[in-house]
Design a protein around this motif. Structure first.
Motif, PDB file in Angstrom:
ATOM      1  N   GLU A  61     -43.384 -33.011 -10.589  1.00  6.39           N
ATOM      2  CA  GLU A  61     -44.627 -33.702 -10.249  1.00  6.39           C
ATOM      3  C   GLU A  61     -45.228 -34.341 -11.491  1.00  6.39           C
ATOM      4  O   GLU A  61     -44.983 -33.903 -12.609  1.00  6.39           O
ATOM      5  CB  GLU A  61     -45.621 -32.763  -9.586  1.00  6.39           C
ATOM      6  CG  GLU A  61     -46.036 -31.590 -10.446  1.00  6.39           C
ATOM      7  CD  GLU A  61     -46.943 -30.604  -9.721  1.00  6.39           C
ATOM      8  OE1 GLU A  61     -47.411 -30.906  -8.620  1.00  6.39           O
ATOM      9  OE2 GLU A  61     -47.176 -29.519 -10.281  1.00  6.39           O
ATOM     10  N   SER A  69     -47.510 -46.839  -9.144  1.00  5.41           N
ATOM     11  CA  SER A  69     -47.109 -45.812  -8.174  1.00  5.41           C
ATOM     12  C   SER A  69     -45.648 -46.000  -7.774  1.00  5.41           C
ATOM     13  O   SER A  69     -44.928 -45.016  -7.566  1.00  5.41           O
ATOM     14  CB  SER A  69     -48.021 -45.826  -6.948  1.00  5.41           C
ATOM     15  OG  SER A  69     -47.960 -47.063  -6.299  1.00  5.41           O
ATOM     16  N   LYS A  70     -45.176 -47.240  -7.708  1.00  4.13           N
ATOM     17  CA  LYS A  70     -43.766 -47.505  -7.376  1.00  4.13           C
ATOM     18  C   LYS A  70     -42.851 -46.956  -8.470  1.00  4.13           C
ATOM     19  O   LYS A  70     -41.843 -46.312  -8.187  1.00  4.13           O
ATOM     20  CB  LYS A  70     -43.556 -49.009  -7.187  1.00  4.13           C
ATOM     21  CG  LYS A  70     -42.208 -49.380  -6.653  1.00  4.13           C
ATOM     22  CD  LYS A  70     -42.140 -50.868  -6.353  1.00  4.13           C
ATOM     23  CE  LYS A  70     -40.816 -51.233  -5.730  1.00  4.13           C
ATOM     24  NZ  LYS A  70     -40.751 -52.663  -5.389  1.00  4.13           N
ATOM     25  N   ASN A  72     -43.663 -44.574 -10.631  1.00  3.32           N
ATOM     26  CA  ASN A  72     -43.787 -43.109 -10.602  1.00  3.32           C
ATOM     27  C   ASN A  72     -42.910 -42.502  -9.524  1.00  3.32           C
ATOM     28  O   ASN A  72     -42.230 -41.506  -9.765  1.00  3.32           O
ATOM     29  CB  ASN A  72     -45.242 -42.704 -10.369  1.00  3.32           C
ATOM     30  CG  ASN A  72     -46.098 -42.870 -11.597  1.00  3.32           C
ATOM     31  OD1 ASN A  72     -45.623 -42.754 -12.720  1.00  3.32           O
ATOM     32  ND2 ASN A  72     -47.372 -43.145 -11.388  1.00  3.32           N
ATOM     33  N   ASP A  73     -42.913 -43.084  -8.324  1.00  4.07           N
ATOM     34  CA  ASP A  73     -42.084 -42.570  -7.229  1.00  4.07           C
ATOM     35  C   ASP A  73     -40.607 -42.606  -7.599  1.00  4.07           C
ATOM     36  O   ASP A  73     -39.869 -41.654  -7.344  1.00  4.07           O
ATOM     37  CB  ASP A  73     -42.322 -43.363  -5.947  1.00  4.07           C
ATOM     38  CG  ASP A  73     -43.688 -43.113  -5.331  1.00  4.07           C
ATOM     39  OD1 ASP A  73     -44.356 -42.122  -5.723  1.00  4.07           O
ATOM     40  OD2 ASP A  73     -44.092 -43.920  -4.465  1.00  4.07           O
ATOM     41  N   LEU A  74     -40.183 -43.718  -8.190  1.00  6.22           N
ATOM     42  CA  LEU A  74     -38.786 -43.853  -8.586  1.00  6.22           C
ATOM     43  C   LEU A  74     -38.443 -42.860  -9.697  1.00  6.22           C
ATOM     44  O   LEU A  74     -37.401 -42.211  -9.662  1.00  6.22           O
ATOM     45  CB  LEU A  74     -38.511 -45.283  -9.034  1.00  6.22           C
ATOM     46  CG  LEU A  74     -37.067 -45.629  -9.344  1.00  6.22           C
ATOM     47  CD1 LEU A  74     -36.144 -45.287  -8.183  1.00  6.22           C
ATOM     48  CD2 LEU A  74     -36.960 -47.105  -9.676  1.00  6.22           C
ATOM     49  N   LEU A  76     -39.866 -39.960 -10.294  1.00  7.56           N
ATOM     50  CA  LEU A  76     -39.793 -38.619  -9.704  1.00  7.56           C
ATOM     51  C   LEU A  76     -38.471 -38.403  -8.971  1.00  7.56           C
ATOM     52  O   LEU A  76     -37.868 -37.341  -9.078  1.00  7.56           O
ATOM     53  CB  LEU A  76     -40.967 -38.386  -8.751  1.00  7.56           C
ATOM     54  CG  LEU A  76     -42.334 -38.221  -9.404  1.00  7.56           C
ATOM     55  CD1 LEU A  76     -43.412 -38.122  -8.340  1.00  7.56           C
ATOM     56  CD2 LEU A  76     -42.372 -37.032 -10.332  1.00  7.56           C
ATOM     57  N   ARG A  77     -38.022 -39.421  -8.243  1.00  9.45           N
ATOM     58  CA  ARG A  77     -36.748 -39.313  -7.519  1.00  9.45           C
ATOM     59  C   ARG A  77     -35.578 -39.143  -8.483  1.00  9.45           C
ATOM     60  O   ARG A  77     -34.698 -38.293  -8.282  1.00  9.45           O
ATOM     61  CB  ARG A  77     -36.529 -40.540  -6.634  1.00  9.45           C
ATOM     62  CG  ARG A  77     -35.333 -40.365  -5.698  1.00  9.45           C
ATOM     63  CD  ARG A  77     -35.009 -41.627  -4.958  1.00  9.45           C
ATOM     64  NE  ARG A  77     -34.258 -42.468  -5.900  1.00  9.45           N
ATOM     65  CZ  ARG A  77     -34.072 -43.760  -5.750  1.00  9.45           C
ATOM     66  NH1 ARG A  77     -34.589 -44.404  -4.752  1.00  9.45           N
ATOM     67  NH2 ARG A  77     -33.381 -44.437  -6.624  1.00  9.45           N
ATOM     68  N   ASP A  80     -35.745 -35.697 -10.047  1.00 11.57           N
ATOM     69  CA  ASP A  80     -35.346 -34.712  -9.050  1.00 11.57           C
ATOM     70  C   ASP A  80     -33.826 -34.706  -8.872  1.00 11.57           C
ATOM     71  O   ASP A  80     -33.203 -33.647  -8.836  1.00 11.57           O
ATOM     72  CB  ASP A  80     -36.040 -35.005  -7.714  1.00 11.57           C
ATOM     73  CG  ASP A  80     -35.789 -33.925  -6.700  1.00 11.57           C
ATOM     74  OD1 ASP A  80     -36.211 -32.775  -6.928  1.00 11.57           O
ATOM     75  OD2 ASP A  80     -35.149 -34.229  -5.668  1.00 11.57           O
TER      76      ASP A  80
END
Length: 107
Positions: A61, A69-70, A72-74, A76-77, A80
């Motif tokens: 996180e 935000s785009k 950040n999402d990428l 994080l993926r 992960d």
């Protein structure tokens, strides 16, 4: 500076480097700092700090970030998907062992 470079991330034609800082091993949660990669060198300032776990359990996180935000999402993926590798390299870094950078390209 003695930082362990963990991985190169290519996001939206921008490059980022995940870095573990040895003194961070004394913090409560494992995390990486995200630095921009500029003209072959790492940028001076972190653009994000990402938690990798909580109480020893996988929990990726964002703690802080100046990215979109785009992005950040990428990010994080990607973290992960490569969590085991990143943690393995971080353990090596904290133990004073050589780490092996890995180039991660978007699928």
């Amino acid at each position: 500076e003695d930082m362990g470079q963990l991985a190169l991330l290519y996001l939206f034609l921008k490059a980022y480097v995940l870095v573990s800082i040895p003194v961070d091993k004394y913090e409560n949660r494992r995390h990486v700092h995200v630095f921009p990669r500029l003209k072959g060198a790492r940028g001076k300032y972190s653009v994000a700090k990402i938690w990798l776990e909580s109480h020893g359990q996988k929990q990726v996180e964002i703690y802080e970030s100046s990215l979109s935000s785009k992005e950040n999402d990428l990010l994080l993926r990607i973290i992960d998907d490569n969590w085991e590798y990143i943690n393995e390299q971080m353990t090596k870094s904290f133990n004073g062992e050589k780490t092996h950078p890995k180039e991660i390209k978007l699928k």
